[in-house]
Design a protein around this motif. Structure first.
Motif, PDB file in Angstrom:
ATOM      1  N   ARG A  82     -11.164   5.965  14.431  1.00 49.05           N
ATOM      2  CA  ARG A  82      -9.863   5.329  14.264  1.00 49.05           C
ATOM      3  C   ARG A  82      -9.526   5.131  12.787  1.00 49.05           C
ATOM      4  O   ARG A  82      -8.361   5.202  12.395  1.00 49.05           O
ATOM      5  N   GLY A  83     -10.551   4.898  11.965  1.00 43.50           N
ATOM      6  CA  GLY A  83     -10.319   4.787  10.531  1.00 43.50           C
ATOM      7  C   GLY A  83      -9.796   6.089   9.945  1.00 43.50           C
ATOM      8  O   GLY A  83      -8.854   6.102   9.151  1.00 43.50           O
ATOM      9  N   PHE A  84     -10.412   7.210  10.353  1.00 39.75           N
ATOM     10  CA  PHE A  84      -9.949   8.528   9.921  1.00 39.75           C
ATOM     11  C   PHE A  84      -8.500   8.752  10.356  1.00 39.75           C
ATOM     12  O   PHE A  84      -7.647   9.155   9.562  1.00 39.75           O
ATOM     13  N   ALA A  85      -8.223   8.487  11.618  1.00 42.11           N
ATOM     14  CA  ALA A  85      -6.878   8.718  12.153  1.00 42.11           C
ATOM     15  C   ALA A  85      -5.847   7.832  11.461  1.00 42.11           C
ATOM     16  O   ALA A  85      -4.723   8.264  11.186  1.00 42.11           O
ATOM     17  N   SER A  86      -6.217   6.599  11.171  1.00 44.80           N
ATOM     18  CA  SER A  86      -5.291   5.666  10.543  1.00 44.80           C
ATOM     19  C   SER A  86      -4.919   6.121   9.142  1.00 44.80           C
ATOM     20  O   SER A  86      -3.737   6.118   8.765  1.00 44.80           O
ATOM     21  N   MET A  87      -5.910   6.545   8.352  1.00 46.22           N
ATOM     22  CA  MET A  87      -5.619   6.987   6.992  1.00 46.22           C
ATOM     23  C   MET A  87      -4.933   8.344   6.975  1.00 46.22           C
ATOM     24  O   MET A  87      -4.081   8.618   6.123  1.00 46.22           O
ATOM     25  N   ALA A  88      -5.282   9.218   7.924  1.00 49.35           N
ATOM     26  CA  ALA A  88      -4.582  10.498   8.027  1.00 49.35           C
ATOM     27  C   ALA A  88      -3.111  10.265   8.357  1.00 49.35           C
ATOM     28  O   ALA A  88      -2.216  10.940   7.822  1.00 49.35           O
ATOM     29  N   LEU A  89      -2.840   9.308   9.231  1.00 56.06           N
ATOM     30  CA  LEU A  89      -1.459   8.952   9.564  1.00 56.06           C
ATOM     31  C   LEU A  89      -0.732   8.415   8.346  1.00 56.06           C
ATOM     32  O   LEU A  89       0.416   8.793   8.068  1.00 56.06           O
ATOM     33  N   TYR A  90      -1.384   7.534   7.612  1.00 58.23           N
ATOM     34  CA  TYR A  90      -0.785   6.950   6.412  1.00 58.23           C
ATOM     35  C   TYR A  90      -0.396   8.036   5.405  1.00 58.23           C
ATOM     36  O   TYR A  90       0.736   8.063   4.903  1.00 58.23           O
ATOM     37  N   VAL A  91      -1.322   8.938   5.119  1.00 52.32           N
ATOM     38  CA  VAL A  91      -1.052  10.006   4.150  1.00 52.32           C
ATOM     39  C   VAL A  91       0.038  10.938   4.672  1.00 52.32           C
ATOM     40  O   VAL A  91       0.934  11.350   3.923  1.00 52.32           O
ATOM     41  N   ALA A  92      -0.013  11.268   5.949  1.00 52.30           N
ATOM     42  CA  ALA A  92       0.984  12.172   6.526  1.00 52.30           C
ATOM     43  C   ALA A  92       2.379  11.573   6.468  1.00 52.30           C
ATOM     44  O   ALA A  92       3.354  12.259   6.110  1.00 52.30           O
ATOM     45  N   VAL A  93       2.500  10.290   6.813  1.00 53.11           N
ATOM     46  CA  VAL A  93       3.809   9.630   6.784  1.00 53.11           C
ATOM     47  C   VAL A  93       4.364   9.612   5.357  1.00 53.11           C
ATOM     48  O   VAL A  93       5.543   9.903   5.128  1.00 53.11           O
ATOM     49  N   GLY A  94       3.510   9.299   4.394  1.00 55.11           N
ATOM     50  CA  GLY A  94       3.951   9.300   3.003  1.00 55.11           C
ATOM     51  C   GLY A  94       4.315  10.692   2.521  1.00 55.11           C
ATOM     52  O   GLY A  94       5.302  10.878   1.799  1.00 55.11           O
ATOM     53  N   ALA A  95       3.526  11.681   2.919  1.00 57.48           N
ATOM     54  CA  ALA A  95       3.803  13.061   2.508  1.00 57.48           C
ATOM     55  C   ALA A  95       5.132  13.548   3.067  1.00 57.48           C
ATOM     56  O   ALA A  95       5.810  14.389   2.451  1.00 57.48           O
ATOM     57  N   LEU A  96       5.521  13.039   4.234  1.00 58.32           N
ATOM     58  CA  LEU A  96       6.772  13.454   4.874  1.00 58.32           C
ATOM     59  C   LEU A  96       8.002  12.745   4.314  1.00 58.32           C
ATOM     60  O   LEU A  96       9.120  13.012   4.743  1.00 58.32           O
ATOM     61  N   GLY A  97       7.792  11.817   3.374  1.00 55.35           N
ATOM     62  CA  GLY A  97       8.940  11.225   2.695  1.00 55.35           C
ATOM     63  C   GLY A  97       9.177   9.751   2.903  1.00 55.35           C
ATOM     64  O   GLY A  97      10.127   9.196   2.346  1.00 55.35           O
ATOM     65  N   VAL A  98       8.349   9.094   3.683  1.00 55.02           N
ATOM     66  CA  VAL A  98       8.496   7.648   3.866  1.00 55.02           C
ATOM     67  C   VAL A  98       7.794   6.946   2.705  1.00 55.02           C
ATOM     68  O   VAL A  98       6.645   7.282   2.370  1.00 55.02           O
ATOM     69  N   GLY A  99       8.436   5.958   2.111  1.00 54.73           N
ATOM     70  CA  GLY A  99       7.916   5.326   0.899  1.00 54.73           C
ATOM     71  C   GLY A  99       6.787   4.348   1.131  1.00 54.73           C
ATOM     72  O   GLY A  99       6.944   3.138   0.871  1.00 54.73           O
ATOM     73  N   VAL A 100       5.641   4.839   1.586  1.00 59.56           N
ATOM     74  CA  VAL A 100       4.504   3.976   1.885  1.00 59.56           C
ATOM     75  C   VAL A 100       3.450   3.983   0.785  1.00 59.56           C
ATOM     76  O   VAL A 100       2.506   3.185   0.823  1.00 59.56           O
ATOM     77  N   PHE A 101       3.596   4.876  -0.199  1.00 58.06           N
ATOM     78  CA  PHE A 101       2.629   4.914  -1.283  1.00 58.06           C
ATOM     79  C   PHE A 101       2.952   3.824  -2.312  1.00 58.06           C
ATOM     80  O   PHE A 101       3.925   3.085  -2.162  1.00 58.06           O
ATOM     81  N   ALA A 102       2.139   3.711  -3.345  1.00 56.82           N
ATOM     82  CA  ALA A 102       2.314   2.660  -4.349  1.00 56.82           C
ATOM     83  C   ALA A 102       3.723   2.695  -4.935  1.00 56.82           C
ATOM     84  O   ALA A 102       4.289   3.763  -5.202  1.00 56.82           O
TER      85      ALA A 102
END
Length: 214
Positions: A82-102
């Motif tokens: 679940r940790g892997f999936a959670s961080m993969a989701l986070y990176v994917a969402v940010g890569a797709l244009g949602v402003g979740v990064f710093a």
């Protein structure tokens, strides 16, 4: 006749991860899948929130954030998968244009000049570190102060080992400069987070035991 307490979902101090100890355990495959999805999304959301606590010092392109603390907490609390999936989701969402990064940033491209963002290596490292911390947590490392300290320390080192070389390559820095600006200047900040986790994780497990009577 059953009592109301008998119908409540269980909390288990003997669970493999903190999430399983603290989040009610429901029977049935659909309920378990929904629970896992909710935890994965929550971990990604926590990391996104931590990333917004962000500031830079001088010309350093890598910001100080609570992002890494959220990454390691998510992996440790959720376990490897679940940790892997959670961080993969986070990176994917940010890569797709949602402003979740710093600083509310998104995408993997540099803001100017084309190419990749200098922090792309750290984003990849988040997935690896969360998975590692989750695996160590499933082996009960974080249930003692020594284990929790080592778990958080290893997770932080993994982030540096992946993030720093990529920073040097992408930003055109020497490895010594990248090591300084991408790791050494953050050591006091990261050590403070490690110390907090050293006491917080064992305490959380003790509280889980108190709640369940185990």
């Amino acid at each position: 006749m059953t009592t109301p307490q008998a119908n409540l979902p269980s909390l288990r101090a003997s669970a493999a991860t903190l999430a399983e100890a603290w989040i009610p355990h429901f029977e049935g495959r659909s309920a378990r899948v929904a629970r896992d999805v909710a935890l994965i999304v929550a971990g990604a959301g926590l990391t996104a929130l931590g990333a917004q606590v962000s500031f830079t010092v001088g010309d350093n392109p890598v910001p100080y954030t609570l992002q890494t603390a959220a990454v390691l907490l998510t992996g440790t609390a959720l376990g490897a998968g679940r940790g892997f999936a959670s961080m993969a989701l986070y990176v994917a969402v940010g890569a797709l244009g949602v402003g979740v990064f710093a600083d509310g940033r998104s995408g993997l491209g540099a803001e100017t000049g084309g190419g990749l963002t200098p922090t792309v290596g750290y984003l990849v490292a988040f997935i690896v570190a969360a998975t590692l911390c989750g695996r160590l947590a499933q082996r009960q490392w974080e249930r003692t102060r020594t284990g929790a300290f080592l778990l958080m320390l290893l997770g932080s080192v993994v982030i540096y080992l992946i993030g720093v070389p990529v920073l040097a390559l992408v930003a055109g820095m020497t490895i010594s400069d990248a090591s300084y600006w991408g790791a050494l200047v953050f050591v006091p900040w990261d050590l403070a987070k490690v110390v907090v986790a050293t006491f917080a994780f064992p305490f959380a497990w003790r509280l889980a035991g108190d709640r369940t009577g185990e």
